[in-house]
Design a protein around this motif. Structure first.
Motif, PDB file in Angstrom:
ATOM      1  N   ILE A 339       0.840  -1.202   0.000  1.00 38.15           N
ATOM      2  CA  ILE A 339       0.000   0.000   0.000  1.00 38.15           C
ATOM      3  C   ILE A 339       0.873   1.250   0.000  1.00 38.15           C
ATOM      4  O   ILE A 339       0.509   2.277  -0.575  1.00 38.15           O
ATOM      5  N   ASP A 342       1.804   1.924  -3.567  1.00 37.11           N
ATOM      6  CA  ASP A 342       0.607   2.312  -4.308  1.00 37.11           C
ATOM      7  C   ASP A 342       0.206   3.749  -4.000  1.00 37.11           C
ATOM      8  O   ASP A 342      -0.123   4.529  -4.903  1.00 37.11           O
ATOM      9  N   TYR A 413       0.340   8.576   4.771  1.00 30.96           N
ATOM     10  CA  TYR A 413      -0.029   7.219   5.192  1.00 30.96           C
ATOM     11  C   TYR A 413       0.910   6.867   6.334  1.00 30.96           C
ATOM     12  O   TYR A 413       2.135   6.842   6.172  1.00 30.96           O
ATOM     13  N   GLY A 528      -6.267  -3.244   4.152  1.00 30.88           N
ATOM     14  CA  GLY A 528      -5.870  -2.036   3.426  1.00 30.88           C
ATOM     15  C   GLY A 528      -6.750  -1.776   2.226  1.00 30.88           C
ATOM     16  O   GLY A 528      -7.211  -0.644   1.997  1.00 30.88           O
ATOM     17  N   LEU A 532      -9.218   1.484   1.501  1.00 30.97           N
ATOM     18  CA  LEU A 532      -9.062   2.296   0.289  1.00 30.97           C
ATOM     19  C   LEU A 532     -10.319   2.247  -0.570  1.00 30.97           C
ATOM     20  O   LEU A 532     -10.658   3.230  -1.243  1.00 30.97           O
ATOM     21  N   THR A 543      -4.321  -4.483  -4.153  1.00 29.86           N
ATOM     22  CA  THR A 543      -5.435  -3.668  -3.655  1.00 29.86           C
ATOM     23  C   THR A 543      -6.641  -3.845  -4.565  1.00 29.86           C
ATOM     24  O   THR A 543      -7.760  -4.130  -4.115  1.00 29.86           O
TER      25      THR A 543
END
Length: 703
Positions: A339, A342, A413, A528, A532, A543
């Motif tokens: 993540i 990303d 994050y 995660g 998202l 994801t």
């Protein structure tokens, strides 16, 4: 009778079997710290004991292939015995047993010896190792060597036949549940299945087995499905393609804070326990107001880093070897899509925070492979209060979290790992500790342990409310995801839990901008993507895969295919090239610097600067000096006289003197540099908000 004894008892095969039985018993006695416990294990798990004995016997049979049979037999026996002794020593100081992966990290072993052992004990360990090595060397030169040459035509088929038979035996043991191939709790596994099997498993069974359908064509087909599904979700998301056909956020996305709470769960799920008051009132109130549900985690009682790995990477740990920690294996060799990477594509900055030492699980190295920009460990915090068991209290995480938020103008994050709820939990009452009283267990020692744990969890619950109060005062959209990493090491069983599953903790998705409440029970590796998805962010291979395909029949099969390709395969999903480079991890968010050095009126050498902690150590030229921490702006160096030619810097060091970072050098008379790290207006707002937040919890949020 003499002939019978010589034929059936006094021969290599019988001696080997008896030695294997003795070795297995001694190994388990050391591992369990008790001869009685080893006897109990033998009586109640005879098949497991026999299986482990045969495993040891198989390794001893290597002596069939050499002329130096006595030496080889002795050396292998010493290795097994050393493993059992090492495991016993390790388990005397931590919950997680000794695994084969730690043989690869032998250099870091010396870093932790001083923390766990006195100099006298370290001396005894070194002496024991030296005596064992001397014994093996003596055996090599003095032990008799077989006069006859090895009959390889007989010995090799015999040895290979033994391996084949043991392989078949293992398959049968797995199918009948005598042993297991997956360890939800590696500490329990060692007790249930024995040290020889578990240690060998961690040695041989690592990584992800190549899927039977793995090929470029199968990955390309899956890749096309992912691309197709991602393009259909863009319209309703917070993503848009720019002029270069790269995805970007249509509007500034919220800060995302992951708060992984050590051993945190709602103790009222224990059917038999009664509490003098609600131990987690704030967490309970938040569950009613925000998205929440059960979170299935990969371990029980230990394995923080594995829950962490699943939540950050989106990968299912069940596809890895039994008891494996990817932090100790594959992530030392390669990066992994996470993540972090990303969100960095979308302009996020990524931070890790942990109120424990920075070298634990080698996070100071692993976090580079996971895409973090900064890592603030306990060495960069001023922790003034510890639990009775010596762990930092979680309230000291609030300032580092806010520091990370204010360190950038873009979205952040932040992956935060707490430690306050860590075991072990005392079986006798701790004076002036327990506000909440428990009843319901006949076992007084276990009740005491639960009472200690519950009161630490209660403080963590208060910390959650304090953190939310602080975040509410900052004028930025923020999501805070809170969850327990695993249940505590308190011998909890499924039957004792109201939810009936000791692999379940809970999560809550708090936010300050009105996200719709969407409750769901999910896996840690889906967390995660789940968060998202609620934010309209559909970016990243795993994801997007979790968001779009979690309900498909071949979901797990294709997840394993992707994980293998990403970490161990040809990376077809990335067109054959790993696009993720290790980050240049910055230790700590706040810059540590020296502004002035001088000798005071009493002759003491003073170093002034900013962001010092109790882990700061003054380095003068090439030498580290004893350092006394005074406050965050002041350090003292005893027995040093200022020399204007010297150069000074500040090292942040662990309790074992491992250097995590070194500041820029300072020399007397140099031009003062502007080390202002943040916008002054934001700084003033932050300080006001932080102080107000700490006062906002009186009375607590739940009242």
């Amino acid at each position: 009778m003499k002939e019978m004894i010589k034929k059936y008892l006094y021969n290599n095969y019988t001696i080997s079997l008896l030695v294997a039985i003795l070795l297995n018993f001694l190994i388990e006695s050391f591992s369990r710290h008790s001869v009685v416990a080893a006897l109990n294990y033998l009586v109640h798990s005879p098949l497991v004991f026999l299986y482990n004995t045969l495993l040891i016997l198989l390794t001893l049979s290597i002596s069939l292939l050499v002329r130096r049979k006595v030496f080889t037999f002795t050396a292998i026996s010493v290795i097994w015995l050393a493993g059992g002794i090492t495991n016993g020593i390790v388990l005397n100081n931590r919950v997680t047993p000794f695994t084969a992966n730690e043989l690869k990290l032998i250099s870091s072993t010396f870093d932790i010896l001083e923390k766990y052992f006195s100099k006298f004990q370290i001396g005894l360990i070194i002496l024991g190792v030296a005596l064992a090595l001397i014994g093996v060397v003596i055996a090599f030169f003095k032990a008799p060597k077989s006069k006859d040459k090895v009959n390889y035509k007989k010995a090799v088929p015999m040895f290979l036949g033994g391996i084949l038979c043991f392989f078949c035996l293992t398959q049968g043991a797995l199918k009948t549940n005598v042993v297991a191939s997956y360890f939800g709790n590696i500490a329990f596994a060692y007790l249930d299945y024995g040290f020889p099997y578990c240690f060998t498993n961690t040695l041989l069974n690592t990584g992800i087995t190549r899927p039977a359908n793995y090929s470029e064509a199968s990955v390309d087909q899956l890749k096309e499905q992912l691309a197709s599904s991602e393009s259909t979700t863009i319209g309703g998301s917070n993503l848009v393609a720019n002029n270069d056909n790269q995805l970007m956020l249509q509007k500034k996305a919220p800060n995302i804070i992951m708060l992984q709470l050590e051993s945190f769960f709602d103790p009222t799920y224990m059917k038999d326990l009664k509490f003098s008051e609600d131990p987690v009132p704030n967490f309970r109130k938040l569950k009613e107001q925000f998205s929440s549900g059960f979170l299935t985690v990969p371990s029980v009682g230990a394995g923080t880093a594995n829950t962490e790995f699943e939540a950050i990477s989106g990968m299912n740990l069940e596809f890895f070897g039994a008891g494996e920690y990817p932090y100790k294996s594959i992530l030392r060799k390669t990066t992994a899509e996470t993540i972090n990477y990303d969100l960095k594509d979308l302009g996020y900055s990524t931070h890790a925070i942990h109120n424990n030492k920075g070298t634990f699980y080698s996070r100071q190295k692993v976090f580079k492979m996971l895409g973090f920009d900064t890592f603030t460990s306990v060495e960069y915090m001023n922790v003034e209060e510890l639990t009775p068991r010596g762990w930092a209290k979680d309230k000291y995480l609030i300032k580092p979290i806010l520091d990370a938020l204010k360190s950038t103008e873009n979205s952040d994050y932040i992956y935060t790992i707490s430690v306050q709820g860590h075991g072990d939990y005392p079986s006798t009452p701790v004076e002036n500790h327990s506000k909440i009283k428990l009843s319901g267990f006949d076992d007084t020692e276990r009740l005491n342990s639960f009472e200690y744990f519950t009161n630490e969890i209660h403080e963590m619950d208060t910390f959650i409310a304090e953190l939310i109060s602080a975040l509410s005062l900052i004028n930025e959209d923020t999501v805070l995801v809170m969850y327990g990493d695993h249940l505590p090491t308190l011998d909890i069983t499924n039957e004792e839990l109201a939810n009936g599953d000791m692999f379940q903790t809970e999560y809550i998705i708090w936010n300050n901008f009105g996200l719709e409440k969407q409750d769901a029970n999910i896996e840690a590796y889906q967390l995660g993507a789940h968060v998202l998805d609620q934010l309209g962010i559909h970016h990243g291979t795993l994801t997007n895969y979790h968001q779009q395909f979690k309900d498909e029949a071949d979901y797990q099969e294709n997840l394993k295919l992707l994980q293998y390709d990403m970490l161990y395969g040809e990376r077809y999903v990335y067109d054959g090239v790993n696009p993720y480079e290790p980050t240049k991890l910055q230790m700590g968010v706040n810059e540590i610097s020296i502004s002035e050095v001088y000798q005071d009126e009493e002759g003491q050498f003073i170093v002034k600067g900013q962001n010092f902690t109790d882990s700061s150590r003054v380095k003068i030229n090439d030498n580290a000096h004893e350092t006394i921490y005074v406050d965050s702006n002041t350090l003292k160096v005893p027995d040093y006289t200022l020399n204007e030619e010297d150069q000074f810097s500040i090292q942040q060091v662990t309790v074992t003197n491992h250097v995590l970072s070194t500041s820029a050098k300072y020399k007397v008379g140099q031009e003062e540099e502007n080390n202002q790290f943040y916008d002054q207006g934001f700084e003033e707002g932050y300080q006001a908000g932080y102080q107000a937040a700490l006062e906002a919890m009186n009375p607590p949020m739940s009242e």
